[in-house]
Scaffold this active site. Sequence first.
Site: not given
Ligand SMILES: *Cc1c(COP(=O)(O)O)cnc(C)c1O
Length: 410
Positions: A194, A253, A26, A283, A142, A222, A250
């Site tokens: 994703s 994204k 990569r 932290t 899962s 996502h 998250t």
């Molecule tokens: C990117 C991703 C995560 C992790 O989220 P981050 O905030 O980037 O650590 C968790 N689950 C899926 C499906 C993701 O694509």
Amino acid sequence: MIGSMTDYERHFAECISGIKAEGRYRTFATLERIVGRFPRALHHAPDGSVKEVTIWCGNDYLGMGQNSKVIEAGIDAMQRTGAGAGGTRNISGTTRAHVELEDSVADLHGKETGLVFSSGYVANEGALSTLGKLLPDCVILSDSMNHASMIAGIRGGACAKMIYRHNDLEHLESLLKSLPVSQPKIIAFESVYSMDGDIAPIKEICDLAEKYGAFTYLDEVHAVGLYGPRGGGVAEERGLMDRIDMIEGTFGKAYGCMGGFITGRRAVIDAIRSVAPGFIFTTSLPPAVLASACAAVEHLKISGIERGALWRNVREFKAKLTVAGIPFLSGESHIVPVVVGEPNCCREVTNILMTEYNLYVQPINYPTVPRGTERLRLTATAAHSQEDIAGMATALEELWSPHHALRAVA
Ligand SMILES: *Cc1c(COP(=O)(O)O)cnc(C)c1O
């Protein structure tokens, strides 16, 4: 030991040679994003040259990373309260910004409470491992395509696990049926996958969970910000949020910032807060990041403009690719995967896009996707223009032409 490798070093150099021989070494593109110019960014090449490129593989789907409210909220929080949080959550690191953001995501998903983690990865890892540890004799069911962070959490829980074929309701039901009625069960799945761009049958999974008494854990990473009238994700869009026991997401994204979170019933979240090492022993995120994330979440609860622009662009892009005869995985989501199926050819396509067309697409290879399914994962954002979309479709049409020199690589 300058000039001669130690045995340790030689071992790692051999590991890298193996990865290179497989064509999956990569290289990271060094980018400098420019506020006001997204999806344009400066690309700093290894030879020191710099040029402007268009990002086609990012997750800042709505351009919230450069939204003025989001930036101002972060600047304001940093100026008022400083750079770092000053501790772990338990030891002086819980700030007003944490509490406000947790209230904001709980409200987003209609849940009793929320909990913020350093990232979505840490949220999945911490939540699933804790659920697996605390529920006696638990089994986690899962989806086979679940993200690496969910797999890490399930492994960490050290409880039993069963993997059901991707989005396969019959397989999931046959596994549920095989388990004793009294055994605690968790179904762990994602809404938007994703890498394939498809979406889970959430309602049908909830029906099975109800029938067999399972706890539902949904990763909407996502989807938050993008789907549903307030950006609550696919479960919100389909009116199913109240049937999901725990929703994870998250801020990294569509919200354009960083950090992860879970939402759910107070007792469950409180148990995870009290036990998960990835939550406790680190932290806490800085207030500036959290204030920016909160501004993004709140903005997208009331503004549909960004979502409207995104979906218009996604529809336009898929239509243009169809006309151009580019084979892409036609899932329901906003993600457009174009499978190349061979790592060297995939990398060569992205090299040409970058050098000849100024289009930045990162090749996606193993272990992110299975070997032999290497792909481009294209994302039209709310900020791409009509010309950007036409330009990418034309570039791919030229590269996919039977006469292109690239054929020699494959
Ligand atoms: C990117 C991703 C995560 C992790 O989220 P981050 O905030 O980037 O650590 C968790 N689950 C899926 C499906 C993701 O694509």
